[in-house]
Write an enzyme that holds these catalytic residues in place. Structure first.
Site, PDB file in Angstrom:
ATOM      1  N   SER A 252       0.838  -1.201   0.000  1.00 21.39           N
ATOM      2  CA  SER A 252       0.000   0.000   0.000  1.00 21.39           C
ATOM      3  C   SER A 252       0.872   1.250   0.000  1.00 21.39           C
ATOM      4  CB  SER A 252      -0.911  -0.003   1.220  1.00 21.39           C
ATOM      5  OG  SER A 252      -0.140   0.280   2.370  1.00 21.39           O
ATOM      6  N   LYS A 253       0.214   2.375  -0.126  1.00 15.16           N
ATOM      7  CA  LYS A 253       0.904   3.674  -0.198  1.00 15.16           C
ATOM      8  C   LYS A 253       1.913   3.872   0.928  1.00 15.16           C
ATOM      9  CE  LYS A 253      -1.987   6.335  -3.108  1.00 15.16           C
ATOM     10  NZ  LYS A 253      -1.385   5.672  -4.251  1.00 15.16           N
ATOM     11  N   ARG A 254       1.581   3.291   2.054  1.00 16.04           N
ATOM     12  CA  ARG A 254       2.445   3.400   3.235  1.00 16.04           C
ATOM     13  C   ARG A 254       3.855   2.873   2.940  1.00 16.04           C
ATOM     14  NH1 ARG A 254       2.575  -0.661   7.237  1.00 16.04           N
ATOM     15  NH2 ARG A 254       1.010  -1.935   6.185  1.00 16.04           N
ATOM     16  N   HIS A 255       3.982   1.939   1.999  1.00 20.09           N
ATOM     17  CA  HIS A 255       5.289   1.349   1.694  1.00 20.09           C
ATOM     18  C   HIS A 255       6.056   2.119   0.626  1.00 20.09           C
ATOM     19  CE1 HIS A 255       2.718  -2.061   3.080  1.00 20.09           C
ATOM     20  NE2 HIS A 255       3.732  -2.168   3.902  1.00 20.09           N
ATOM     21  N   GLY A 256       5.372   2.999  -0.081  1.00 20.95           N
ATOM     22  CA  GLY A 256       6.019   3.750  -1.154  1.00 20.95           C
ATOM     23  C   GLY A 256       5.062   3.847  -2.322  1.00 20.95           C
TER      24      GLY A 256
END
Ligand code: GLU
Length: 481
Positions: A252-256
């Protein structure tokens, strides 16, 4: 042999996700391998979440990756329209047919009633399933509900028994139908649900193989039931393992970055991205990981796709992107680098000079956006010193002597000849070594620091060549106190 027809069916509720790019790639490869057709269908039945800008992003991203489709909304084909929102008049006909044949029924339950059923199941700690309340309504009961102003949805009547199929990736899969409640195929507002629209479209578009993420496995059982009820041939299914983040959670966005266009904006090359996603589930038979789309296509076998999940290793992508940057044709790379150099006045350099700059700075970088910083000293008049560089490499007596001597020499330098510049620089540092026992690299650190503000960077010959005599003199002069 049957005609092989595969499709990618993204919903335009976001930019093209990297996972969808992988699914598209595997479908594309399967089509190529089998002389088949690769179809693009835009699944925009959810009008509220769909958006034309996302549709455009899907086109642009797939094209940038080189995954060109044979049929689709923009290029047409024999089985269009290829955009679900233009197919709204198709679905009710099939739903009506299913009702008439007794495979589906009208359901008059309100959202509140359905919610209450759900809460009841939760209270009793039972898996929730529609109760089947409207399954056997008489005509009179239906008329009464209609008179109350209720507009029915249409539910598919899940048959008893089990649903089985042979997955191209996962092998034989079996579902107990008693765990699947009667599901809605047409909403009361007249739009189809995903499971229904997808079957009608795949059937009408003569899709022979459906390759998609395993998050759709539970849908597959429902879809097979609909094919069977319609008496249609069931396509072959292949479900790909999921793509997980390095911490094994859902990517998800949290990872990049997660969308193809986001990766491109960050400075990843589409060639590298494509090569990288191919390796999420597929392994080359010769162990060589860096491969073009054509090379991957010739080596690709769907049955060899790993059925397990793959981990999206950003570090590996960075490495691979670096490999592509090192090897890319310099003109092409320069073009791709330009969006990362917008803060500079590119008119200061000729195209040829810019190519030289990119060629001299591409070696250590992993993403194109690294070039913004790494090329900074080639632009503008003045430089900025990195922390500590001035104190160590400019402000000392030794450095000042080096710079003064260098300045005196400059008039004899052949600025239009890179090779000659290399020789002259070599002579220069040898002089300091022989006369003053100063290590050649120290001499060069000082000159480099005065010209770039740093002690690392592009080849010094290229720096002198591109900056030209006037700028070199100006910067050296500024460094002398
Ligand atoms: N629109 C669906 C999605 O984006 C397509 C799934 C399928 O391939 O059937 O997940």
């Amino acid at each position: 042999m049957e005609d092989i027809r595969v499709r990618i069916a993204p919903s335009p509720s976001g930019n093209l996700h990297i996972g969808t790019a992988r699914t598209a790639l595997f479908n594309y490869l399967f089509a190529k391998k089998n002389n088949g057709k690769f179809v693009l269908r835009i699944e925009d039945t959810d009008l509220e979440r769909s958006n034309a800008a996302y549709t455009q992003n899907i086109y642009d991203s797939l094209k940038a990756l080189g995954l060109n489709w044979d049929e689709g909304p923009d290029v047409g084909g024999n089985y269009g329209p290829y955009q679900q929102s233009q197919r709204f008049d198709i679905y009710p006909k099939y739903a009506k047919k299913l009702v008439e044949m007794g495979y589906a029924y009208e359901c008059f339950c309100t959202p509140e009633e359905l919610e209450a059923e759900k809460e009841e199941s939760i209270k009793n700690k039972k898996p929730h399933m529609y109760s089947g309340k409207c399954k056997n309504l008489t005509e009179a009961e239906k008329a009464k509900l209609r008179a109350e102003g209720r507009v029915p949805s249409i539910r598919f009547k899940v048959p008893q028994g089990e649903t089985k199929y042979d997955d191209m990736v996962k092998g034989e899969l079996k579902f107990d139908n008693s765990l699947i409640g009667d599901f809605v195929i047409m909403k009361s507002n007249g739009t189809p649900t995903y499971n229904f629209a997808v079957v009608i479209d795949d059937m009408e578009m003569k899709i022979s193989h459906i390759i998609r993420g395993e998050d759709h496995i539970s849908n597959t059982a429902k879809q097979i039931m609909i094919y069977n009820a319609l008496g249609a041939e069931v396509p072959k299914f292949g479900h790909l393992g999921m793509i997980l983040a390095p911490d094994r959670s859902k990517l998800s966005k949290r990872h990049g970055a997660t969308a193809v266009s986001e990766f491109v904006e960050k400075g990843y090359l589409t060639e590298a991205l494509l090569n990288f996603v191919a390796l999420l589930g597929w392994s080359p038979s010769d162990g060589v990981e860096i491969k073009t789309l054509e090379q991957i296509a010739s080596d690709f076998r769907i049955h060899e796709i790993s059925s397990s999940n793959s981990v999206f290793e950003y570090d590996k992508l960075n490495w691979m992107n670096g490999q592509y940057i090192k090897k890319m044709d310099i003109k092409e790379l320069t073009e791709k680098a330009k969006p990362f150099l917008t803060k500079y006045n590119l008119n200061e350099l000729t195209e040829e000079q810019l190519e030289k700059v990119i060629a001299a700075t591409r070696e250590p970088i992993t993403i194109l956006s690294d070039l913004t910083y790494d090329t900074a000293y080639f632009f503008g008049k003045d430089i900025e010193y990195e922390d500590g560089v001035k104190e160590k490499n400019i402000d000392t007596e030794q450095a000042q002597n080096i710079l003064k001597y260098f300045y005196e020499q400059l008039d004899s330098y052949d600025f239009n000849n890179e090779e000659k510049l290399h020789e002259q620089l070599a002579e220069f540092r040898t002089y300091f070594k022989e006369q003053f026992s100063i290590k050649p690299k120290e001499t060069m650190w000082t000159v480099r620091a005065a010209l770039t503000g740093r002690t690392h960077g592009a080849d010094m010959g290229v720096i002198l060549d591109v900056l030209g005599k006037e700028k070199v003199k100006y910067r050296i002069e500024n460094a002398i106190v």
